[in-house]
Write a protein that holds these residues in place. Structure first.
Motif, PDB file in Angstrom:
ATOM      1  N   LEU A  59      59.367 -58.501  33.549  1.00 24.03           N
ATOM      2  CA  LEU A  59      58.962 -57.897  32.239  1.00 24.03           C
ATOM      3  C   LEU A  59      59.622 -56.903  31.934  1.00 24.03           C
ATOM      4  N   ALA A  60      60.018 -55.932  32.862  1.00 20.56           N
ATOM      5  CA  ALA A  60      60.783 -54.610  32.402  1.00 20.56           C
ATOM      6  C   ALA A  60      61.986 -54.801  31.620  1.00 20.56           C
ATOM      7  N   GLY A  61      62.392 -56.205  31.669  1.00 25.32           N
ATOM      8  CA  GLY A  61      63.636 -56.372  30.887  1.00 25.32           C
ATOM      9  C   GLY A  61      63.489 -56.698  29.161  1.00 25.32           C
ATOM     10  N   PRO A  62      62.553 -57.309  28.788  1.00 24.97           N
ATOM     11  CA  PRO A  62      62.088 -57.174  27.429  1.00 24.97           C
ATOM     12  C   PRO A  62      61.400 -55.956  26.968  1.00 24.97           C
ATOM     13  N   LEU A  63      60.792 -55.323  27.994  1.00 25.76           N
ATOM     14  CA  LEU A  63      60.201 -54.060  27.424  1.00 25.76           C
ATOM     15  C   LEU A  63      61.354 -53.184  27.430  1.00 25.76           C
ATOM     16  N   THR A  64      62.167 -52.795  28.065  1.00 21.75           N
ATOM     17  CA  THR A  64      63.172 -51.705  27.929  1.00 21.75           C
ATOM     18  C   THR A  64      64.291 -52.165  26.880  1.00 21.75           C
ATOM     19  N   ALA A  65      64.196 -53.315  26.321  1.00 16.04           N
ATOM     20  CA  ALA A  65      65.248 -53.754  25.268  1.00 16.04           C
ATOM     21  C   ALA A  65      64.490 -53.470  24.169  1.00 16.04           C
TER      22      ALA A  65
ATOM     23  N   GLY B  61      83.166 -56.241  36.530  1.00 14.70           N
ATOM     24  CA  GLY B  61      82.588 -57.160  35.783  1.00 14.70           C
ATOM     25  C   GLY B  61      80.932 -57.369  36.000  1.00 14.70           C
ATOM     26  N   VAL B  62      80.546 -56.636  36.990  1.00 18.00           N
ATOM     27  CA  VAL B  62      79.178 -56.845  37.243  1.00 18.00           C
ATOM     28  C   VAL B  62      78.417 -55.582  36.360  1.00 18.00           C
ATOM     29  N   LEU B  63      78.895 -54.534  36.070  1.00 17.03           N
ATOM     30  CA  LEU B  63      78.220 -53.522  35.315  1.00 17.03           C
ATOM     31  C   LEU B  63      79.114 -53.329  34.179  1.00 17.03           C
ATOM     32  N   ASP B  64      78.289 -53.408  32.779  1.00 12.17           N
ATOM     33  CA  ASP B  64      78.977 -52.870  31.778  1.00 12.17           C
ATOM     34  C   ASP B  64      77.753 -52.027  30.859  1.00 12.17           C
ATOM     35  N   ASP B  65      76.662 -52.793  30.864  1.00 16.51           N
ATOM     36  CA  ASP B  65      75.589 -52.067  30.062  1.00 16.51           C
ATOM     37  C   ASP B  65      74.589 -51.840  31.018  1.00 16.51           C
ATOM     38  N   VAL B  66      74.300 -50.366  30.978  1.00 11.69           N
ATOM     39  CA  VAL B  66      73.319 -50.213  32.022  1.00 11.69           C
ATOM     40  C   VAL B  66      72.060 -49.542  31.359  1.00 11.69           C
ATOM     41  N   VAL B  67      70.877 -49.784  31.823  1.00 13.32           N
ATOM     42  CA  VAL B  67      69.710 -48.839  31.305  1.00 13.32           C
ATOM     43  C   VAL B  67      69.186 -48.354  32.746  1.00 13.32           C
ATOM     44  N   LEU B  68      69.149 -46.999  32.864  1.00 13.60           N
ATOM     45  CA  LEU B  68      68.378 -46.192  33.791  1.00 13.60           C
ATOM     46  C   LEU B  68      67.104 -45.956  33.496  1.00 13.60           C
ATOM     47  N   VAL B  69      66.257 -46.270  34.339  1.00 15.17           N
ATOM     48  CA  VAL B  69      64.698 -45.900  33.956  1.00 15.17           C
ATOM     49  C   VAL B  69      64.086 -45.231  34.852  1.00 15.17           C
TER      50      VAL B  69
END
Length: 329
Positions: A64-70, A199-207
């Protein structure tokens, strides 16, 4: 490697990580705040509330951290509840069961996932279950056996009954570090011992989340990666005693010692370690997380393939330095 890094924190994230600890006793023992989170839940709603939380499994809460941090704006508990309330029940189940995760989406198409979640296509559900068995993802059986409408209603009820988490961590320190060292160096700082292939990391959210200390929690969605990490150190001198306690905790377990002996012979993937030690992945994952957080093991993340674990020589050198620096006289 060019990486886009965004930063964030929020009470909704703290609630999810506390819930993950309550839902899984192994990870409750890993997180520093795990026992406290469990006690707070029992005080607020009794053991019945704690049992209800286990229905979603550790991965369900973490996903659920995915949609929350989006979402734009604060990642608060209200924002989390708002997303669950507004989403279609099938979408809630897809998120809880990891359908946004790179590992699953690289193996299953949207049509199969949709048919599996809806529950009417037995072949799709069988393929879904088999695919999950081939990944690191784990899904609580209740999520697969319960109508999506019931799953969403139960999730909303549990969120409403949970104790309010502590306020979110302020971000000035990590913002300063991002400006000072740039995204690649900051990523290495918050996730030491973790390397990503091209190719694994392009867009990163550090929480930033104290609730995950001392480890990292990674949500590897298809289009971005969310890395939940403990707050950065404030730059104070290392406490040799504290470092020794952390290292002692890491090596003070027979399974973790066996893991270190196995990795001393050769780098290995999790399936290989499970075979070698005759242990389930649910057991080994939290042991590996503690060894990585202590700096004794590194992880290489390869797109579409199993992660590779190996010993980290720098960690053993740090252990020797900490032992030497400890004031014993």
């Amino acid at each position: 490697m060019s990486i886009r890094v965004r930063l964030g924190a929020g009470t909704g994230v703290e609630l999810l990580m506390a819930a993950a600890a309550v839902a899984d006793p192994d990870w409750r023992a890993v997180f520093h705040h795990g026992p406290t989170s469990y006690d707070a839940v029992v005080a607020a709603g009794g053991r019945g509330l704690a049992r209800d939380m286990t229905r979603f499994g550790r991965y369900g809460w973490i996903n659920l951290a995915g949609p929350l941090t989006a979402q734009r704006g604060a990642w608060s508990t209200d924002a989390l509840r708002g997303w669950v309330d507004a989403a279609e029940p099938d979408e809630v189940v897809r998120v809880l069961t990891g359908a946004r995760r790179r590992q699953l989406r690289s193996r299953l198409d949207d049509t199969t996932i949709a048919a599996a979640v809806a529950g009417g296509d037995r072949a799709a559900r069988t393929r879904w279950r088999h695919t999950l068995d081939d990944t690191l993802l784990q899904v609580a059986p209740w999520l697969l056996a319960t109508p999506p409408e019931t799953v969403r209603a139960t999730l909303l009820d549990v969120i409403d009954r949970l104790p309010a988490p502590a306020r979110a961590t302020p971000l000035p320190r990590i913002r300063e570090r991002l400006a000072e060292v740039g995204p690649e160096a900051l990523l290495a700082e918050v996730a030491p011992g973790v390397t990503y292939r091209t190719g694994v990391l392009d867009d990163v959210v550090l929480v930033t989340s104290p609730a995950v200390s001392p480890i990292l929690v990674v949500v590897d969605e298809v289009d971005r990666t969310v890395i939940l990490h403990p707050p950065l150190a404030d730059g104070a001198p290392d406490d040799a005693g504290a470092r020794l306690r952390e290292l002692g905790r890491a090596v003070g377990d027979d399974t973790r010692i066996r893991l270190l002996h196995t990795l001393r012979l050769r780098p290995s993937t999790l399936p290989q370690l499970c075979d070698e030690l005759a242990s389930p992945r649910t057991t080994l994952l939290h042991h590996l997380a503690l060894l990585r957080s202590a700096g004794l093991v590194s992880i290489e993340v390869i797109d579409g393939e199993a992660n590779v674990y190996r010993l980290r020589p720098e960690g053993f050198e740090a252990m020797a330095r900490a032992a030497t620096a400890f004031p014993y006289s």
